[in-house]
Design a protein around this motif. Structure first.
Motif, short mmCIF file in Angstrom:
data_model
loop_
_atom_site.label_atom_id
_atom_site.label_comp_id
_atom_site.label_asym_id
_atom_site.label_seq_id
_atom_site.Cartn_x
_atom_site.Cartn_y
_atom_site.Cartn_z
N ALA A 84 0.81 -1.22 0.00
CA ALA A 84 0.00 0.00 0.00
C ALA A 84 0.85 1.27 0.00
CB ALA A 84 -0.94 0.01 1.21
N VAL A 85 2.18 1.13 0.05
CA VAL A 85 3.07 2.29 0.11
C VAL A 85 3.41 2.76 -1.30
CG1 VAL A 85 5.34 3.13 0.85
CG2 VAL A 85 4.04 1.58 2.31
N GLU A 86 3.29 4.06 -1.54
CA GLU A 86 3.59 4.61 -2.86
C GLU A 86 5.05 5.04 -2.97
OE1 GLU A 86 0.80 7.69 -3.68
OE2 GLU A 86 -0.94 6.34 -3.68
N ASN A 87 5.50 5.89 -2.07
CA ASN A 87 6.88 6.38 -2.11
C ASN A 87 7.77 5.46 -1.29
OD1 ASN A 87 6.01 8.65 -3.60
ND2 ASN A 87 5.44 9.70 -1.69
N ARG A 88 8.03 4.28 -1.81
CA ARG A 88 8.74 3.25 -1.04
C ARG A 88 10.17 3.65 -0.70
NH1 ARG A 88 6.73 -2.42 -3.91
NH2 ARG A 88 4.50 -2.11 -3.46
N LEU A 89 10.87 4.23 -1.64
CA LEU A 89 12.27 4.62 -1.39
C LEU A 89 12.34 5.67 -0.30
CD1 LEU A 89 15.20 4.25 -2.22
CD2 LEU A 89 14.86 6.05 -3.95
N GLU A 90 11.42 6.63 -0.35
CA GLU A 90 11.38 7.69 0.67
C GLU A 90 11.07 7.13 2.05
OE1 GLU A 90 8.68 11.65 1.61
OE2 GLU A 90 8.85 10.91 -0.46
N VAL A 91 10.12 6.20 2.13
CA VAL A 91 9.73 5.60 3.41
C VAL A 91 10.89 4.80 4.00
CG1 VAL A 91 8.23 3.86 4.49
CG2 VAL A 91 7.26 5.56 2.91
N GLN A 92 11.57 4.03 3.15
CA GLN A 92 12.68 3.20 3.64
C GLN A 92 13.84 4.06 4.11
OE1 GLN A 92 13.34 -0.13 1.13
NE2 GLN A 92 14.30 -1.28 2.78
N ARG A 93 14.12 5.14 3.41
CA ARG A 93 15.20 6.03 3.83
C ARG A 93 14.87 6.69 5.16
NH1 ARG A 93 16.79 9.15 -1.86
NH2 ARG A 93 18.15 7.50 -2.69
N ALA A 94 13.61 7.12 5.31
CA ALA A 94 13.20 7.75 6.57
C ALA A 94 13.33 6.78 7.74
CB ALA A 94 11.75 8.24 6.46
N PHE A 95 12.98 5.53 7.49
CA PHE A 95 13.10 4.52 8.53
C PHE A 95 14.56 4.29 8.90
CE2 PHE A 95 14.33 0.07 8.94
CZ PHE A 95 13.90 -0.15 10.25
N GLU A 96 15.42 4.13 7.91
CA GLU A 96 16.84 3.87 8.17
C GLU A 96 17.49 5.04 8.89
OE1 GLU A 96 18.38 2.99 4.33
OE2 GLU A 96 17.57 0.94 4.27
N ASP A 97 17.11 6.27 8.54
CA ASP A 97 17.67 7.45 9.21
C ASP A 97 17.25 7.46 10.68
OD1 ASP A 97 18.84 8.25 6.89
OD2 ASP A 97 17.30 9.73 6.37
N ALA A 98 15.96 7.17 10.94
CA ALA A 98 15.46 7.16 12.33
C ALA A 98 16.15 6.08 13.15
CB ALA A 98 13.94 6.95 12.32
N LEU A 99 16.37 4.93 12.54
CA LEU A 99 17.01 3.82 13.25
C LEU A 99 18.47 4.13 13.55
CD1 LEU A 99 16.14 0.98 14.24
CD2 LEU A 99 17.18 0.06 12.16
N THR A 100 19.15 4.76 12.60
CA THR A 100 20.57 5.10 12.79
C THR A 100 20.74 6.12 13.91
OG1 THR A 100 21.02 4.65 10.45
CG2 THR A 100 22.63 5.99 11.65
N ARG A 101 19.82 7.09 13.96
CA ARG A 101 19.92 8.13 14.99
C ARG A 101 19.57 7.58 16.38
NH1 ARG A 101 16.86 11.04 11.31
NH2 ARG A 101 15.06 10.82 12.70
N SER A 102 18.54 6.74 16.45
CA SER A 102 18.02 6.32 17.76
C SER A 102 18.70 5.07 18.30
CB SER A 102 16.51 6.08 17.66
OG SER A 102 15.84 7.24 17.25
N LEU A 103 19.19 4.20 17.43
CA LEU A 103 19.79 2.95 17.90
C LEU A 103 21.15 2.74 17.25
CD1 LEU A 103 16.64 0.63 17.71
CD2 LEU A 103 17.71 1.53 19.77
N PRO A 104 22.10 3.62 17.55
CA PRO A 104 23.43 3.46 16.94
C PRO A 104 24.17 2.23 17.44
CG PRO A 104 23.48 5.15 18.64
CD PRO A 104 22.05 4.76 18.48
N GLN A 105 23.70 1.65 18.59
CA GLN A 105 24.40 0.50 19.16
C GLN A 105 24.13 -0.80 18.41
OE1 GLN A 105 21.83 2.13 20.39
NE2 GLN A 105 20.76 1.04 22.01
N ILE A 106 23.18 -0.81 17.48
CA ILE A 106 22.92 -2.03 16.70
C ILE A 106 22.92 -1.71 15.21
CG2 ILE A 106 21.73 -3.44 18.43
CD1 ILE A 106 19.09 -2.39 17.22
N LYS A 107 24.04 -1.23 14.74
CA LYS A 107 24.15 -0.90 13.33
C LYS A 107 23.94 -2.14 12.46
CE LYS A 107 27.22 3.08 13.83
NZ LYS A 107 28.55 3.65 13.50
N GLY A 108 23.29 -1.92 11.34
CA GLY A 108 23.11 -3.00 10.37
C GLY A 108 21.93 -3.91 10.65
#
Length: 484
Positions: free
Chosen positions: A335-359
């Motif tokens: 149901a997601v239209e802008n898939r690339l944008e959504v995935q990038r937003a998720f990865e950015d949020a995860l990198t900022r909030s959980l740097p202790q579990i990269k990857g």
């Protein structure tokens, strides 16, 4: 297990209390609120020497087709059909109700034999409630107190008699496959002289039962957790629907994927702490937290349409704190239209909030349509293997000395931190001990540096890593100088 026993009845008669009593531990949430149980829950039950498979069910209620009550009733009907014997439980304090009578008629039409039991019989003034039960035409009711464990001897006798009537020996031992036993004996005789085409196996491992991989599905309410499990196992095992918060208990389901036994736990949705006010929801949240602690791999299911919220990141942080292997799944991806944008937003949020579990590994799918579902279990298995990874001691020390030469540990109050050696002391998650002269003074920033370098060099993405600094004894401490 020689037979299966289901506990059925209208809401709030004590089915889950009896379930916990027979299971010997508190597995199901118990509360005074009617209709706490919605999905059917299974466990191993026991009364004295009688062992059986036990099913707790939702309260029997009438409802319009497609309603929540109707879906709960279908789950209960499936449990009755699956069981060899069912206990119809009613509240002796309240006495028989119109609903009890209605469902007694429904149960009499089933092929499963029914044992009638009056619960909450610990008081002195419940005789009238017991006598009323004869009107159901289901034989003598058994007086029970599930909360206090009274009346289990009578229930034991009724179960034995009922099972004998339908041709099941409750004390029968499992049949032994003589041919399989003969092959096992031959296999254990060992290789003949001169035959070197065999591998050494620890004899203790032969008797060790293969334990299932424990997989918990967590997330916010209405993210699609129950729908995902139903699609995985190929049956409507969990109640699903548009209503948020349908799941209350953490329900375990045994399943097998590609020869690997898996026990999947469906959990209650986790909302923001400030919004949790009702006692029942607090119990559900506590049950979900226990499921996370008990699990080996935790799938955090996100609604891709809603994006990443602070609560999602808090759940992920809790999983990491518990040391579980984490896998992120973006649901409703179709149901997601802008898939690339959504995935990038998720990865950015995860990198900022959980740097202790990269990857941290991510999987995109649609639980409703099953699209992309084939990628989920291979990812779970991959994360599980990393979580169980072991780094050889020699390799770890070579790596540690290289990192110390490249970036030495800082000095504290004029004293240099000397890291001498280390080793991996456990897995699940990978945990490493480093022996040094000032273990309490090692800065957190330097520990994070070691974690990031170790994760990268030994390919350990997406799982928690633990570093423990230990003091190393001074070999000269306590020695006195010899007199010349």
């Amino acid at each position: 297990m020689t037979f299966t026993l289901a506990i059925v009845g209208r809401p709030n008669v004590g089915k889950s209390t009896l379930f916990n009593r027979l299971a010997g531990k508190r597995l199901a949430i118990v509360d005074d609120t009617p209709g706490v149980t919605r999905d059917r829950r299974m466990a191993e039950g026991r009364i004295a020497d009688l062992e059986f498979r036990l099913i707790d069910t939702a309260g029997l209620e009438e409802g319009d087709p497609g309603s929540l009550s109707d879906r709960m009733r279908k789950q209960t009907e499936a449990a009755i059909e699956e069981a060899d014997v069912a206990i119809l439980l009613y509240d002796a304090r309240v006495g028989l109700t119109t609903m009890d009578e209605h469902f007694a008629k429904l149960l009499r039409r089933s092929k499963t034999p029914i044992i009638l039991a009056a619960n909450k019989c610990e008081g002195k003034f419940i005789q009238q409630g017991i006598y009323e039960a004869y009107a159901l035409g289901m034989g003598d009711p058994i007086a029970l107190s599930a909360e206090h464990g009274e009346g289990l001897g009578d229930l034991y006798q009724a179960l034995v008699e009922t099972l004998q009537e339908i041709g099941i020996d409750p004390h029968a031992e499992e049949e032994i496959d003589e041919e399989a036993e003969r092959r096992a004996r031959e296999a254990n005789t060992g290789p003949e002289e001169g035959d070197l085409n065999y591998e050494f196996e620890d004899p203790e491992d032969e008797d060790e039962e293969v334990k299932p991989l424990r997989l918990a599905i967590v997330g916010r309410p209405n993210a699609g957790k129950s729908t995902l499990i139903n699609e995985l196992i190929g049956e409507d095992r969990m109640i699903t629907g548009p209503e948020a918060g349908l799941t209350r208990d953490s329900i375990g389901v045994d399943w097998e994927w590609d020869g690997l036994p898996v026990r999947i736990y469906d959990t209650a949705g986790l909302r923001k702490q400030a919004r949790i006010s009702e006692k029942l929801e607090k119990l559900s949240v506590a049950d979900t937290m226990r499921a996370i602690q008990f699990a080996e791999v935790v799938v955090l299911l996100l609604d891709a349409e809603l994006g990443v919220e602070k609560q999602d990141l808090k759940i992920a942080e809790r999983v990491v704190e518990e040391g579980r292997a984490l896998l992120i799944v973006l649901n409703k991806w179709d149901a997601v239209e802008n898939r690339l944008e959504v995935q990038r937003a998720f990865e950015d949020a995860l990198t900022r909030s959980l740097p202790q579990i990269k990857g941290v590994k991510t999987v995109t799918l649609s639980a409703l349509t099953g699209k992309g579902l084939q990628r989920l279990m291979p990812a779970v298995e991959e994360v599980y293997e990393i979580w169980n990874a072991r780094v050889p001691t020699a390799a770890f020390n070579r790596w540690l000395h290289e990192k110390l030469e490249k970036h030495p540990a800082p000095s504290v109050n004029g004293r240099r931190i000397k890291m001498r050696y280390g080793a991996q002391i456990k897995t699940r998650p990978p945990t490493f001990a480093i022996f040094c002269n000032l273990p309490d003074d090692v800065p957190d920033s330097y520990v994070r540096y070691l974690e990031n370098e170790l994760r990268r060099d030994f390919d350990l993405p997406g799982v928690p890593l633990r570093f423990i600094m230990k003091g190393s004894a001074n070999p000269y401490e306590g020695r006195r100088r010899k007199n010349k």
